[in-house]
Scaffold this motif. Structure first.
Motif, PDB file in Angstrom:
ATOM      1  N   PRO A 160       0.825  -1.221   0.000  1.00 15.00           N
ATOM      2  CA  PRO A 160       0.000   0.000   0.000  1.00 15.00           C
ATOM      3  C   PRO A 160       0.849   1.258   0.000  1.00 15.00           C
ATOM      4  N   TRP A 161       0.272   2.336  -0.486  1.00 15.48           N
ATOM      5  CA  TRP A 161       1.044   3.566  -0.669  1.00 15.48           C
ATOM      6  C   TRP A 161       1.545   4.130   0.659  1.00 15.48           C
ATOM      7  N   ARG A 162       0.792   3.959   1.735  1.00 17.04           N
ATOM      8  CA  ARG A 162       1.251   4.466   3.031  1.00 17.04           C
ATOM      9  C   ARG A 162       2.527   3.747   3.473  1.00 17.04           C
ATOM     10  N   GLU A 163       2.547   2.447   3.265  1.00 16.42           N
ATOM     11  CA  GLU A 163       3.744   1.685   3.631  1.00 16.42           C
ATOM     12  C   GLU A 163       4.904   2.028   2.710  1.00 16.42           C
ATOM     13  N   ARG A 164       4.616   2.245   1.429  1.00 12.95           N
ATOM     14  CA  ARG A 164       5.687   2.659   0.505  1.00 12.95           C
ATOM     15  C   ARG A 164       6.299   3.990   0.943  1.00 12.95           C
ATOM     16  N   LEU A 165       5.433   4.930   1.340  1.00 13.05           N
ATOM     17  CA  LEU A 165       5.924   6.237   1.752  1.00 13.05           C
ATOM     18  C   LEU A 165       6.764   6.127   3.012  1.00 13.05           C
ATOM     19  N   LEU A 166       6.317   5.313   3.959  1.00 12.08           N
ATOM     20  CA  LEU A 166       7.087   5.125   5.192  1.00 12.08           C
ATOM     21  C   LEU A 166       8.461   4.537   4.883  1.00 12.08           C
ATOM     22  N   ILE A 167       8.504   3.534   4.020  1.00 11.77           N
ATOM     23  CA  ILE A 167       9.776   2.897   3.666  1.00 11.77           C
ATOM     24  C   ILE A 167      10.668   3.867   2.895  1.00 11.77           C
ATOM     25  N   ALA A 168      10.057   4.650   2.000  1.00 14.30           N
ATOM     26  CA  ALA A 168      10.834   5.607   1.202  1.00 14.30           C
ATOM     27  C   ALA A 168      11.484   6.674   2.068  1.00 14.30           C
ATOM     28  N   LEU A 169      10.863   6.996   3.192  1.00  9.73           N
ATOM     29  CA  LEU A 169      11.388   8.052   4.065  1.00  9.73           C
ATOM     30  C   LEU A 169      12.170   7.496   5.246  1.00  9.73           C
ATOM     31  N   THR A 170      12.456   6.190   5.235  1.00 10.11           N
ATOM     32  CA  THR A 170      13.153   5.572   6.365  1.00 10.11           C
ATOM     33  C   THR A 170      14.360   4.790   5.858  1.00 10.11           C
ATOM     34  N   ALA A 171      15.539   5.265   6.168  1.00 14.58           N
ATOM     35  CA  ALA A 171      16.765   4.563   5.774  1.00 14.58           C
ATOM     36  C   ALA A 171      17.918   4.990   6.670  1.00 14.58           C
ATOM     37  N   PRO A 172      17.864   4.634   7.961  1.00 16.79           N
ATOM     38  CA  PRO A 172      18.982   4.981   8.844  1.00 16.79           C
ATOM     39  C   PRO A 172      20.210   4.145   8.507  1.00 16.79           C
ATOM     40  N   ARG A 173      21.367   4.762   8.553  1.00 15.47           N
ATOM     41  CA  ARG A 173      22.619   4.041   8.311  1.00 15.47           C
ATOM     42  C   ARG A 173      23.260   3.679   9.639  1.00 15.47           C
ATOM     43  N   GLY A 174      24.145   2.672   9.630  1.00 20.69           N
ATOM     44  CA  GLY A 174      24.700   2.190  10.883  1.00 20.69           C
ATOM     45  C   GLY A 174      26.174   1.865  10.834  1.00 20.69           C
ATOM     46  N   ILE A 175      26.537   0.870  11.645  1.00 18.53           N
ATOM     47  CA  ILE A 175      27.946   0.567  11.910  1.00 18.53           C
ATOM     48  C   ILE A 175      28.682   0.110  10.665  1.00 18.53           C
ATOM     49  N   VAL A 176      28.048  -0.744   9.868  1.00 17.43           N
ATOM     50  CA  VAL A 176      28.735  -1.305   8.703  1.00 17.43           C
ATOM     51  C   VAL A 176      29.186  -0.199   7.759  1.00 17.43           C
ATOM     52  N   LEU A 177      28.334   0.790   7.551  1.00 13.82           N
ATOM     53  CA  LEU A 177      28.689   1.886   6.647  1.00 13.82           C
ATOM     54  C   LEU A 177      29.937   2.611   7.133  1.00 13.82           C
ATOM     55  N   VAL A 178      29.978   2.964   8.430  1.00 13.06           N
ATOM     56  CA  VAL A 178      31.127   3.705   8.957  1.00 13.06           C
ATOM     57  C   VAL A 178      32.390   2.851   8.934  1.00 13.06           C
ATOM     58  N   ALA A 179      32.260   1.603   9.394  1.00 11.08           N
ATOM     59  CA  ALA A 179      33.445   0.743   9.502  1.00 11.08           C
ATOM     60  C   ALA A 179      34.053   0.444   8.134  1.00 11.08           C
ATOM     61  N   VAL A 180      33.213   0.048   7.179  1.00  8.63           N
ATOM     62  CA  VAL A 180      33.730  -0.332   5.861  1.00  8.63           C
ATOM     63  C   VAL A 180      34.164   0.905   5.073  1.00  8.63           C
ATOM     64  N   ALA A 181      33.462   2.035   5.240  1.00  8.77           N
ATOM     65  CA  ALA A 181      33.862   3.265   4.549  1.00  8.77           C
ATOM     66  C   ALA A 181      35.252   3.709   5.004  1.00  8.77           C
ATOM     67  N   ALA A 182      35.514   3.611   6.307  1.00  6.17           N
ATOM     68  CA  ALA A 182      36.848   3.974   6.802  1.00  6.17           C
ATOM     69  C   ALA A 182      37.917   3.043   6.232  1.00  6.17           C
ATOM     70  N   LEU A 183      37.572   1.758   6.123  1.00  5.32           N
ATOM     71  CA  LEU A 183      38.526   0.785   5.584  1.00  5.32           C
ATOM     72  C   LEU A 183      38.871   1.091   4.128  1.00  5.32           C
ATOM     73  N   PHE A 184      37.841   1.273   3.291  1.00  9.75           N
ATOM     74  CA  PHE A 184      38.100   1.521   1.875  1.00  9.75           C
ATOM     75  C   PHE A 184      38.636   2.928   1.632  1.00  9.75           C
ATOM     76  N   GLY A 185      38.289   3.848   2.521  1.00  9.29           N
ATOM     77  CA  GLY A 185      38.881   5.178   2.412  1.00  9.29           C
ATOM     78  C   GLY A 185      40.391   5.118   2.548  1.00  9.29           C
ATOM     79  N   ALA A 186      40.862   4.331   3.528  1.00  8.56           N
ATOM     80  CA  ALA A 186      42.309   4.177   3.715  1.00  8.56           C
ATOM     81  C   ALA A 186      42.944   3.479   2.515  1.00  8.56           C
TER      82      ALA A 186
END
Length: 614
Positions: free
Chosen positions: A334-360
């Motif tokens: 349903p469109w309400r659930e689509r909108l909720l999912i579209a506006l919800t995308a918190p990032r977490g530990i994996v992003l920071v840890a792996v980004a620092a690794l590949f940045g180096a």
């Protein structure tokens, strides 16, 4: 004494104690204040790390810092995979496939474009970081889902996307890095692609084989009960290390596959394994967030210009909504659930840890953008964690998808159970009456109450009852053993302080007493279900009274000397069932729920709520 010397003086043992105290303390404080725990953990880490200079993880732990975080992330992803039972996916299955198969590549493309044209990164850094942007952070979304109390389908979509997307995002970053490496070192593209494919195949096969072997061993009784969790941990670490040795970061995929396999193996001890892993994950999530926040380099953050903040805004307001909208277009969501999912995308530990690794690694190849990946990732994680931590519940409530007052699950459609459900419904609390007997549910249906016909512990209930919408359960059938079973099973789900059952027959005698680990909390004194039902037959009612400045608890008790207090709802909206001798918090606005005898005098209309007959 320098900051580094002060941080180093803390010592590894003191550092572990500090991380544990801050992580668990932040989670407890968040529970007390009804705030997102991750926000407090980030604040605590930043305060003891770069702000006060009391703790420098890199200085204290040295080269062990990276492996510690990698192993913690592996355990977290395994626990996430352990919760992905395909049988429980239900009508969210098609949406999950779309978010992974379509949303993953689209998110990679749109994120890379935003990184290049908005953040100003070169194509090398944009492609690597863009692949990593597929992840949405299971370490963040899980506590947010518990707090927001979303319905099953949007919660499943967000949870599965996060858990499956995390290892895939890491592998996408590996693939992009291999491409950059080939371009920078002029190695054979065919050899790079072959190594990558081999790493993925080994990870998937290794994870599936380990899951199959453990499942068969547990089912055949080859591992004693007390050894199952240690064996699980040991195999997990071996699988991660072996897979990671073949292709860096492929260990995350291997442990996720292993967890999913075990989750779908139908193990009798599955619940015990999963709950223990959940407890371990709470500690690991707390620890890793504190470590990452304490490791933050404020100088690099200060070096970020307006392009970085514009990039974060574009990711939140454009990239994520566009990705989710296109991925779910034409689906049955349903469109309400689509909108909720579209506006919800918190990032977490994996992003920071792996980004620092590949940045180096990019920096070592002479690509200047590599130094920006870590700070950009941390800013994105911090902003999305704070934003979604405070906005998800109000957004869900605004869309009519939960986030409201937690309801009450009444098990047993007796006269008393239905009257209690009516009283709670009159207070605008969500209620559900469950009973396996169709005839007994007639009274609840006639009262217009939502019902579930069947065993509340059955698989049918798991698929059709949104348990996440309820915060309290009351087992009130005429079967004491079943009430105890229900209360014991629902205790970890609701919290043992929020699961109640009617008093058992002869429970005060030593021969019939049960250990404290079984059953739920009693209420209303020693009244059994049979006694409560007889009172309803004799004409007792359940009444609701609102206390005011002029009409307090003592006044109510004077007018209702024979009333049996069952519980109350405080001004904050929290429901509590209570023993007969409990001390009542008689603050103005408190609403008392009590059984009233037929001969009881009527209270003034302005003070007494509705009296609900049985």
């Amino acid at each position: 004494m320098s900051v580094a010397a002060e941080a180093g003086a803390l010592g590894p043992a003191g550092a572990f104690a500090l991380v544990g105290a801050l992580g668990v303390g932040a989670q407890w404080l968040a529970w007390r204040l009804h705030m997102p725990a991750i926000v407090l953990m980030l604040v605590a880490g930043v305060l003891v790390g770069p702000v006060a200079g009391l703790f420098d993880p890199a200085h204290v732990f040295g080269d062990l810092m990276g492996p510690m975080i990698q192993l913690a992330v592996a355990v977290i992803l395994f626990e996430g995979g352990l919760s992905l039972d395909f049988a429980k996916l239900g009508d969210a299955r098609a949406g999950v496939r779309r978010l992974i198969y379509l949303g993953g590549p689209l998110g990679w493309l749109f994120s890379a474009l935003a990184l290049h044209y908005v953040a100003g990164l070169g194509w090398a850094g944009a492609l690597v970081f863009g692949g990593l942007m597929i992840v949405t952070g299971p370490t963040v979304i899980a506590p947010l889902l518990r707090q927001a109390r979303l319905p099953r389908r949007p919660a499943a979509l967000l949870q599965w996307e996060a858990i499956v997307g995390d290892p895939l995002g890491a592998l996408a970053a590996v693939l992009a890095f291999e491409v950059v490496l080939v371009a920078a070192t002029a190695t054979s593209p065919l050899a790079a692609v072959g190594d990558f494919a081999m790493g993925i195949a080994v990870a998937a096969l290794l994870g599936a084989a380990a899951g199959w072997a453990l499942s068969r061993g547990f089912q055949a009784g080859r591992v004693p009960e007390y050894m199952k969790v240690p064996v699980l941990f040991a195999v997990l670490l071996v699988v991660f290390a072996v897979s990671d040795a073949v292709l860096h970061e492929s260990g995350l995929l291997a442990v996720t596959v292993m967890g999913v396999w075990i989750a779908n193996a139908g193990l009798p001890s599955y619940d015990e394994l999963r709950r223990f892993k959940e407890h371990a994950t709470v500690l690991l999530v707390s620890g890793v967030f504190i470590l990452m926040a304490a490791s933050l380099d404020l100088g690099r953050l200060a070096a970020l210009d307006w392009h970085a903040w514009a990039f974060v805004a574009v990711v939140i307001l454009v990239v994520r909504p566009l990705t989710a909208t296109l991925a779910l277009a034409g689906s049955a969501v349903p469109w309400r659930e689509r909108l909720l999912i579209a506006l919800t995308a918190p990032r977490g530990i994996v992003l920071v840890a792996v980004a620092a690794l590949f940045g180096a690694r990019l920096d070592a190849l002479g690509i200047d953008d590599g130094t920006l990946l870590g700070p950009l990732a941390f800013v994105l994680v911090a902003v999305t964690v704070v934003l979604h931590g405070f906005a998800l519940k109000p957004l869900a409530r605004a869309l009519g998808l939960g986030g409201g007052m937690p309801g009450v699950l009444v098990i047993g459609a007796s006269r008393w159970g239905v009257a209690m459900a009516e009283a709670l419904a009159s207070l605008e609390l969500p209620v559900l009456v469950a009973d396996p007997n169709h005839r007994r549910l007639r009274r609840a249906r006639s009262a217009g109450l939502p019902v579930f016909m069947g065993d509340i512990l059955s698989e049918a209930a798991e698929h059709s009852v949104e348990l996440v919408a309820f915060g309290t359960a009351v087992a009130a059938t005429d079967n004491d053993a079943y009430n105890t079973l229900v209360a014991t099973d629902l205790g970890p789900e609701f919290g043992r302080d929020n699961v109640y059952q009617t008093a058992r027959e002869q429970e005060d005698k030593a021969r019939h007493a049960l250990p404290s680990t079984l059953g739920g909390r009693s209420f209303g004194g020693s009244e059994t279900a049979e006694v409560l039902e007889q009172r309803m037959i004799d004409g007792w009612t359940i009444g609701v009274t609102r206390l005011t400045e002029e009409f307090g608890y003592s006044d109510w008790r004077d007018k209702r000397p024979d009333a049996m207090l069952l519980g109350w709802i405080g001004p904050g909206g929290r429901l509590r069932f209570v023993p007969a001798d409990a001390e009542v918090k008689s603050a103005p606005g408190t609403r008392l729920i009590a059984m009233l005898p037929p001969e009881g005098p009527a209270a003034p209309p302005a003070e007494e709520g509705a009296r609900l007959p049985g």
